[in-house]
Design an enzyme around this catalytic site. Structure first.
Site, short mmCIF file in Angstrom:
data_model
loop_
_atom_site.label_atom_id
_atom_site.label_comp_id
_atom_site.label_asym_id
_atom_site.label_seq_id
_atom_site.Cartn_x
_atom_site.Cartn_y
_atom_site.Cartn_z
N LYS A 241 -5.82 -5.37 -2.97
CA LYS A 241 -5.38 -5.83 -4.28
C LYS A 241 -3.89 -6.17 -4.27
O LYS A 241 -3.47 -7.23 -4.74
CB LYS A 241 -5.68 -4.79 -5.35
CG LYS A 241 -5.32 -5.24 -6.76
CD LYS A 241 -5.53 -4.14 -7.79
CE LYS A 241 -6.98 -3.81 -7.98
NZ LYS A 241 -7.20 -2.85 -9.11
N GLU B 274 -2.96 0.32 6.09
CA GLU B 274 -3.97 0.14 7.13
C GLU B 274 -4.49 -1.29 7.16
O GLU B 274 -4.64 -1.91 8.23
CB GLU B 274 -5.14 1.12 6.93
CG GLU B 274 -4.77 2.58 6.99
CD GLU B 274 -4.44 3.18 5.62
OE1 GLU B 274 -4.54 4.40 5.48
OE2 GLU B 274 -4.09 2.39 4.71
N GLY C 173 -11.06 0.94 -6.90
CA GLY C 173 -11.50 0.52 -5.57
C GLY C 173 -12.92 0.93 -5.24
O GLY C 173 -13.70 0.14 -4.70
N ARG C 174 -13.28 2.17 -5.56
CA ARG C 174 -14.62 2.64 -5.19
C ARG C 174 -15.70 2.11 -6.12
O ARG C 174 -16.88 2.37 -5.89
CB ARG C 174 -14.63 4.17 -5.17
CG ARG C 174 -14.20 4.84 -6.47
CD ARG C 174 -13.97 6.34 -6.25
NE ARG C 174 -13.40 6.98 -7.43
CZ ARG C 174 -12.11 7.01 -7.72
NH1 ARG C 174 -11.23 6.40 -6.92
NH2 ARG C 174 -11.66 7.65 -8.79
N GLU D 208 -14.07 11.18 -4.33
CA GLU D 208 -12.77 10.67 -4.78
C GLU D 208 -12.71 10.65 -6.29
O GLU D 208 -11.63 10.79 -6.88
CB GLU D 208 -12.53 9.27 -4.21
CG GLU D 208 -11.09 8.80 -4.35
CD GLU D 208 -10.80 7.56 -3.53
OE1 GLU D 208 -10.42 7.70 -2.35
OE2 GLU D 208 -10.96 6.44 -4.08
N HIS E 54 -34.25 16.29 12.47
CA HIS E 54 -34.06 16.87 13.79
C HIS E 54 -32.60 17.25 14.02
O HIS E 54 -32.19 17.47 15.17
CB HIS E 54 -34.54 15.89 14.86
CG HIS E 54 -35.99 15.59 14.75
ND1 HIS E 54 -36.96 16.33 15.41
CD2 HIS E 54 -36.66 14.66 14.02
CE1 HIS E 54 -38.16 15.84 15.12
NE2 HIS E 54 -38.00 14.83 14.26
N LYS F 167 -0.34 9.64 2.42
CA LYS F 167 0.14 8.29 2.71
C LYS F 167 1.67 8.23 2.65
O LYS F 167 2.31 7.58 3.48
CB LYS F 167 -0.46 7.31 1.71
CG LYS F 167 -1.95 7.08 1.91
CD LYS F 167 -2.60 6.41 0.72
CE LYS F 167 -2.10 5.03 0.49
NZ LYS F 167 -2.85 4.34 -0.60
#
Length: 557
Positions: free
Chosen positions: A218, A224, A279-280, A365, A396, A520
């Protein structure tokens, strides 16, 4: 940004644990804690048909939960006493319920149909949403038709989405989920980790002349994402040579036109979104461009329709018949009254391989918070740990602990009545084998096997205790006809609204994420300390200082 006046924000006037409904649930829990599902089903032969609900193409069986009708009544009382209905109305009305950032929360507007009206600060935002969707569709059609050409005149056949968090988890999950519907002539890759290995492996077999990068940030400053975007630019230009090539091989999902242009991307190929989209919650915004390229605008529209149908169900259905509300309250029942720490999401479909990971961010979050809207420390559990992987692989791996371990782990099982890829072997139809495991696992978790049953099977006395299954392990089962874009949209919206309801009851802000900030900030301080030619003064704690020095020493070889 102007700091919001938190003192003026609404808060629950009574602490959650002091509400009448909470106290009634505490009393009720003491009365029913020891009840077993064997008894509940024996007492009500219709329970398996009665405790079910259908919405937006999804069928929910919540009968295998440690609840009675009184439990559900009291949980619904809690929802009403904590203002869930009013908070739901406020969200859909565009009120700024994200109080710490003074923002509206309107991911539901991203899937509102044309002609709908969703007001934010006096403006209907739906036309803006559809303007971006239309531009995305036009671009997607060009790429899919082979008319969008790279710098050397070759069509684009490789697409690499660069993002992190919601800008990665949503698109990669949805692409994996809808891969059946994707154009197999296109190769899609996703890069999020700042670890250079991920980028290197993502592009190692791609031709730069045929590769398009989508940079999703954005602000166009995410550390990153911009590190990976810079490496992508360098990788492209090593082959393509001319800076002008960037405009044919990069597009942006961003709102920072100046930074996008400085990077070399044509702002005509910048797709924006809004500060009322977290964001999520953004995968159905322009963040979903990579998915639209893969499945096409029509399938993408089906996805949005599934979202919207569940939105409307959540917005209008009475609480007693509201699927997100019921799932939220059941989760809260275990989290806060049984002290269950986790929830396992167990989709029995290979295409949903990333669904549990996606829900980790959505839930953890959002509701991993320790203070209320008014800043008071909570005295109850909030968000659970979300985890899981597709069946039958998980059976399993970790089902042993779910069945016979000492921890109570509520589970959501997700299955489909028809496979997209029917296949038959000597052992039978694959999908029948798959779904038999869904039904068997929920049955075994609910009812278990008593010591008497084990002994009656002739198991030796010394082995019998090892074969006992306590049962009484709660599950929800979500069943749909088949995995379609519409179904996926409805499922995602279901969990979005479940998270909202739990946050509303807990009186926390489900829409900020300050918890990701401190690390961060500290990382930004440490980066130059690692890269400096000579060791700079280090002012961290003794552990961090020692680790930095050891890294610097070993990095030099």
């Amino acid at each position: 940004m102007t700091q919001p006046d938190l003192s003026a924000q609404p808060s629950t006037p009574v602490r959650l644990t002091e509400t009448a409904a909470w106290k009634a649930l505490e009393t009720h829990h003491a009365q029913v804690e020891g009840a077993h599902m064997r008894e509940l089903f024996a007492a009500d032969p219709t329970r398996g048909e009665r405790l079910t609900l259908e919405a937006a193409g999804l069928y929910l069986d919540y009968s295998k939960n440690r609840v009675t009708d009184e439990t559900m009544r009291l949980l619904l009382d809690l929802a009403r006493e904590t203002g869930v209905e009013a908070k739901r109305t406020a969200m859909f009305a565009g009120e700024k319920i994200n109080t710490t950032e003074a923002r509206a929360v309107l991911h539901t507007a991203l899937r509102a149909p044309k002609g709908a009206v969703v007001m934010v600060d006096g403006k209907n935002v739906v036309p803006d949403v559809h303007e971006v969707l239309d531009r995305m569709g036009e671009f997607a059609e060009q790429v899919r038709a082979g008319t969008w050409l790279g710098y050397t005149g070759k069509p684009i056949v490789n697409i690499v989405n660069i993002g992190i968090g919601g800008s990665d988890l949503g698109p990669v999950m949805a692409y994996r989920a809808l891969e059946f519907y994707s154009d197999r002539k296109l190769t899609l890759r996703f890069v999020s980790n700042v670890d250079g290995t991920e980028f290197t492996e993502a592009v190692h077999d791609l031709n730069p002349e045929e590769t398009l990068f989508i940079v999703s940030s954005k602000t166009f400053t995410t550390q990153e994402t911009m590190a990976n975007a810079g490496s992508a630019r360098q990788w492209s230009l090593t082959a393509l040579k001319e800076d002008a090539a960037v405009a044919r091989h990069f597009v942006a999902v961003s709102t920072n036109a100046q930074a996008v242009q400085a990077f070399g991307i044509d702002t005509a190929n910048m797709f924006g979104f809004w500060d009322w989209v977290g964001g999520r919650y953004s995968m159905d915004s322009a963040i979903g461009l990579s998915l639209m390229l893969a499945v096409g605008p029509d399938r993408y529209a089906e996805l949005l329709a599934g979202f919207h149908e569940m939105d409307e169900h959540f917005r209008t259905a009475p609480l007693e018949q509201n699927m997100p509300v019921l799932m939220a309250l059941l989760g809260l029942w275990y989290d806060d009254f049984f002290n269950a720490q986790t929830v396992a999401i167990l989709p029995y479909d290979h295409y949903l391989s990333q669904f549990s990971a996606y829900l980790q961010q959505l839930d953890m979050e959002s509701n991993g918070k320790h203070v209320t809207l008014s800043g008071e420390t909570v005295d109850y559990q909030t968000g659970p740990v979300i985890w899981g992987q597709p069946g039958t692989n998980g059976q399993h791996a970790f089902y042993q602990l779910i069945h016979q371990g000492t921890k109570l782990i509520p589970c959501d099982f997700i299955g489909f009545s028809r496979s997209l890829n029917p296949l038959t072997s000597a052992l039978g139809e694959h999908h029948d084998l798959l779904m038999a495991n869904v039904f068997a696992q929920t049955e075994a978790l609910a009812f278990g096997k008593t010591l008497e049953q084990v002994k009656a099977e002739g198991v030796a006395a010394e082995l019998a205790p090892h074969r006992v299954f306590e049962g009484n392990r709660p599950t929800n089962t979500l069943l749909a006809e088949t995995l379609t874009p519409h179904t996926l949209g409805a499922m995602i919206a279901l969990y979005e609204h479940k998270v909202f309801v739990q946050g509303a009851v807990w009186n926390i802000n489900s829409f900020d994420q300050w918890g990701v900030e401190l690390g961060k900030v500290l990382a930004a301080k440490i980066v130059p300390e690692l890269a400096a030619e000579t060791e700079p003064p280090l002012a961290h704690d003794s552990s961090t200082n020692a680790l930095i020095r050891r890294y610097r020493q070993q990095r030099r070889g």
